[in-house]
Design a protein around this motif. Structure first.
Motif, short mmCIF file in Angstrom:
data_model
loop_
_atom_site.label_atom_id
_atom_site.label_comp_id
_atom_site.label_asym_id
_atom_site.label_seq_id
_atom_site.Cartn_x
_atom_site.Cartn_y
_atom_site.Cartn_z
N ILE A 23 6.38 1.02 -9.98
CA ILE A 23 5.58 2.01 -10.21
C ILE A 23 6.77 3.30 -11.11
O ILE A 23 6.18 4.90 -10.42
CB ILE A 23 5.80 2.58 -8.27
CG1 ILE A 23 6.71 2.63 -7.79
CG2 ILE A 23 4.55 1.93 -8.01
CD1 ILE A 23 6.34 3.32 -6.33
N PRO B 261 0.72 -0.71 0.41
CA PRO B 261 0.09 -0.14 -0.10
C PRO B 261 0.74 0.50 0.18
O PRO B 261 0.55 2.28 -0.91
CB PRO B 261 -0.88 -0.21 1.33
CG PRO B 261 0.29 -1.20 2.03
CD PRO B 261 0.89 -1.90 1.21
N ASP C 216 -4.95 -6.88 -11.99
CA ASP C 216 -5.27 -6.49 -10.56
C ASP C 216 -4.21 -7.80 -10.00
O ASP C 216 -4.35 -7.94 -8.54
CB ASP C 216 -6.41 -6.84 -10.28
CG ASP C 216 -7.60 -5.99 -11.26
OD1 ASP C 216 -7.01 -4.04 -10.98
OD2 ASP C 216 -8.98 -5.79 -11.79
N ALA D 31 2.09 2.04 -3.43
CA ALA D 31 0.63 2.11 -4.48
C ALA D 31 0.40 3.96 -4.63
O ALA D 31 0.40 4.45 -4.72
CB ALA D 31 -1.00 1.15 -3.83
N ASP E 167 3.40 5.96 -5.88
CA ASP E 167 2.91 6.23 -7.06
C ASP E 167 1.52 6.63 -7.35
O ASP E 167 1.76 7.60 -8.83
CB ASP E 167 1.98 4.55 -7.42
CG ASP E 167 2.13 4.20 -8.72
OD1 ASP E 167 3.29 4.75 -9.27
OD2 ASP E 167 1.02 3.72 -9.43
N ARG E 168 0.57 7.80 -6.74
CA ARG E 168 0.05 8.31 -7.02
C ARG E 168 0.04 9.32 -6.50
O ARG E 168 -0.42 10.38 -7.18
CB ARG E 168 -1.44 8.21 -6.04
CG ARG E 168 -2.88 7.68 -6.36
CD ARG E 168 -3.91 7.11 -5.28
NE ARG E 168 -3.17 6.28 -4.32
CZ ARG E 168 -3.59 5.61 -3.28
NH1 ARG E 168 -4.41 6.15 -2.68
NH2 ARG E 168 -3.16 4.33 -1.90
N LEU F 218 4.74 -6.02 -7.06
CA LEU F 218 3.88 -4.74 -6.61
C LEU F 218 5.31 -4.32 -5.46
O LEU F 218 5.19 -3.02 -5.13
CB LEU F 218 2.83 -5.33 -5.76
CG LEU F 218 1.56 -5.68 -6.98
CD1 LEU F 218 0.38 -6.30 -5.51
CD2 LEU F 218 1.28 -4.36 -7.72
#
Lengths: 580, 149
Positions: free
Chosen positions: A481, A389, A468, A392, A395-396, A475
């Motif tokens: 990323i 997470p 997904d 992630a 990445d955002r 990941l």
């Protein structure tokens, strides 16, 4: 008397012209004359006059002549006579002894009747000819129900029927007798005595040893063998099954009556024509049927016979644990709370355990196991967790415009940044590296990502995986990323489409599947056993109720009879004799 | 001047596994709050504290069982729970001793403040009480917590 086990009855004389034989709805045979339009239960004899001899009404059981229904004074005399303490007296009365044997345990049930007129046995209420058959509650057809080996009398088996009568059956010769042969009789008396003692012991609450199992197995084997040589003769109710049931002993006692030179005061209305042979065959057939049923029903059918322990303790526990599993109980909740929630009460499996203490123990055990299991599951999961997470999030939101402290301050409310599992140092390191990589040339980043993808084993990344369901090893990698999603996703998609299908992991899963199937099978068995137990309890209850109702009916009948007997008019004894 | 430590800041994050117990502990906390705010009309003064003792006992027992009997929580979490007042360490210490396995509260074994220097009535085994004697102790409303019962 007892050395002649079965006396085949004489063949019935042929019916005179004009008479036909019929079966009444009650199962009795009666005879009808077309010309005179007369019907009778008595079998008309050709030699006699055309209208049948005026014989009394239906079945005066032969036990009667020896002991007519008498005044109360006589009754008391008989009660003395029948007093169980007068064993010596009874011992000299072969008839009584016989019936004692035949009715064995059933006597306890009908003890009050047995006291007054033990001779009557099951038929106690039917003497005196006051009954008409229509009134009588129709008896269920008798059939063998329970078998027990007679100890010390090897091939003989004691069979108890549904109506609680007993007969012996020779496994080897496949003969069965209501009347016990003398050697068997001794064994049965001994056996009864042992049984009674056992029962008394049980009533006193001492544990009785279970010894029936091997005996049962032996019978099983014997029956399987017997089944082969039993000639199946099906005798349905045409002969009047009820009559047979009623009269089997009649015949016996009657014979004795004659032998003992008691002049039969009553004429028997019916000479059961071919009673004994079909009876024998019928029983053999029923035994065979019983055996068949057992074979069909498999092992749990057997449990009906051992009603005491259809479920072992472990099974009960397992049932209760399954209940806990099924209700999705949280193993971390205390037992009181689980009870308060009340989800358990409605289920049958809740009653599998006898008391609250056992349930609590079982719950504790279950909770401990379950928690252990959950822990293991979590340990497995957590290995891949913490960085995914966070990456992630990077990445955002991550941009080269923000330094690490600024980024941290800006997004400190995000749960990923608050997460304590990933130390701050690690977070900072990842952030700095990521920012550095964002500045790199995109072709370099692409080649890095392809290298990362190629490094994945085929088991983790294959034709069937999607964006997904990428493996965690991808990941948690910064190379994943570094590219913006718009250029990254098509690249990964095209790469996945070139991959072959996943290799078969069937060998590993087959074992698991077998384990699961086994577990399911076990579970089904337990549930069946529980249902079986429930059923047998119900059955027993129903049986008891029926017995009770039956006994009450008998009692009422007897009371009425006594009342009739007491009702002596002016004519005294003559009225009674005349009525009969 | 030392830095001012707020209650929030001084509290360490709970160790792993706390979220499994959290719901139950919250329930206990809610029950405790209810007991604290319960109306007192018609009750004796000492009766008012009974539910509080009882809830404390239940919660301590819950944590004790999770740690010692079901082995469901880690040492760290157990220590953290004790430190944060979710369970009474003194009571749990007594439960580990023979003869005190079911002790209701530590006050009931306190002999110093009683008239005859004895423990509470609830510590008396049932068979030593009179036939049909129904007791409930003044301290915590316990109806008997002798180990033999």
């Amino acid at each position: 008397m007892s050395d002649v086990p079965v006396r085949p009855p004489p063949p019935p004389p042929p019916l005179p012209a004009g008479w036909t034989e019929h079966n009444a709805p009650s199962g009795h045979t009666y005879y009808f004359n077309k010309e005179t339009k007369k019907s009778t239960y008595t079998r008309p004899v050709a030699a006699a006059a055309q209208p049948p001899p005026p014989t009394p009404l239906p079945p005066p059981p032969a036990s009667l002549p020896a002991r007519p229904p008498a005044s109360l004074g006589a009754e008391s005399g008989y009660s003395d006579y029948n007093d169980p303490t007068h064993q010596q007296l009874n011992a000299f009365d072969p008839k009584r002894q016989m019936e004692d044997l035949i009715f064995g345990g059933a006597q306890n049930l009908y003890s009050n009747r047995g006291q007054d007129h033990a001779r009557g046995g099951l038929r106690g209420g039917f003497r005196g000819g006051h009954n008409n058959f229509a009134d009588r509650p129709r008896q269920p057809r008798d059939r063998p129900k329970h078998r027990q080996d007679i100890p010390g009398c090897a091939p003989w088996v004691l069979v108890r029927t549904k109506l609680r009568r007993r007969f012996v059956w020779n496994k080897d010769t496949n003969e069965s007798f209501w009347k016990f042969p003398p050697d068997v009789m001794k064994a049965v008396i001994e056996f009864d005595r042992v049984e009674r003692e056992k029962k008394e012991r049980r009533e006193r609450g001492e544990p009785s040893d279970v010894e029936e199992d091997d005996a049962m197995a032996e019978i099983e084997a014997g029956l399987a063998q017997a089944e082969e040589d039993v000639e199946i003769v099906e005798v349905e109710g045409e002969e009047g099954m009820e009559d047979e049931e009623e009269y089997e002993e009649v015949e016996v006692t009657d014979d004795e009556g004659e032998e003992a030179s008691h002049p039969p005061k009553r004429q028997r209305t019916e000479e059961p024509p071919t009673e004994q042979p079909p009876e024998d065959d019928d029983l053999a057939w029923q035994l065979a049927q019983m055996e068949e049923m057992e074979q069909m029903g498999g092992d749990h059918e057997q449990e009906e016979y051992f009603e005491e322990e259809p479920l072992s303790e472990d099974d009960c526990k397992a049932l209760f644990k399954e209940l806990l599993d099924d209700t999705n109980t949280n193993p971390y909740t205390p037992w009181d709370k689980v009870l308060e929630a009340g989800a358990l009460y409605g289920d049958e499996r809740y009653k599998a355990l006898p008391n609250m203490k056992a349930r609590k123990e079982c719950f504790d055990e279950w909770a401990r196991d379950k928690i252990q299991y959950l822990k293991e599951q979590k340990a497995k999961q957590q290995k891949l967790d913490p960085r995914i997470p966070y990456l992630a999030l990077l990445d955002r939101y991550a941009t080269p415009k923000l330094y690490w402290p600024e980024f941290r301050r800006k997004y400190k409310k995000e749960p990923e940044l608050k997460d304590m599992k990933l130390p701050d140092k690690e977070k900072e390191k990842l952030y700095r590296e990521h920012i550095k990589r964002i500045g790199m040339h995109s072709s370099e980043l692409k080649s890095d990502l392809t290298a990362l993808l190629k490094a994945q084993p085929l088991a983790a990344l294959n034709h069937s995986s999607t964006l997904d369901t990428l493996p965690s090893s991808i990941l948690i990698d910064l190379r994943y990323i570094s590219l913006p999603p718009s250029s990254r996703e098509p690249l990964i998609k095209t790469y996945i489409s070139t991959l072959p299908a996943a290799p078969e992991g069937a060998a590993a899963s087959a074992e698991e599947e077998a384990a699961v199937a086994k577990k399911r099978e076990e579970r089904r068995r337990r549930e069946r056993a529980l249902a079986e137990r429930e059923k047998s309890v119900q059955e027993e209850k129903r049986q008891q109720e029926r017995d009770l109702a039956y006994g009450k009916g008998r009692l009422r009948e007897e009371e009425m009879e006594i009342e009739r007997a007491m009702n002596v008019g002016k004519e005294g004894l003559r009225a009674h004799l005349g009525a009969e | 001047m030392p830095p001012v430590r707020t209650a929030r800041a001084s509290k360490k994050a709970p160790p792993e596994g706390f979220d499994d117990l959290e719901d139950t502990l919250l329930e206990f906390a809610a029950a405790m709050k209810d007991a604290e705010n319960a109306p007192h009309d018609g009750k004796k003064k000492y009766e008012m504290v009974w539910p509080i003792f009882q809830i404390t006992h239940q919660r301590s027992r819950y944590i004790y069982e999770l740690y010692y009997e079901k082995e469901a929580i880690s040492r760290q979490l157990y220590d953290w729970l004790l430190k944060n007042g979710y369970a009474d360490a003194g009571l749990i210490a007594k439960w580990k001793k023979q003869g005190y396995e079911k002790l209701c509260c530590v006050r009931c074994i306190q002999t110093k403040e009683t008239n005859f220097r004895s423990t509470c009535i609830c510590r008396v085994p049932k068979e030593q009480l009179k036939e049909g004697q129904d007791i409930q102790c003044v301290n915590c409303g316990c109806r008997g917590c002798s180990s033999g019962d």
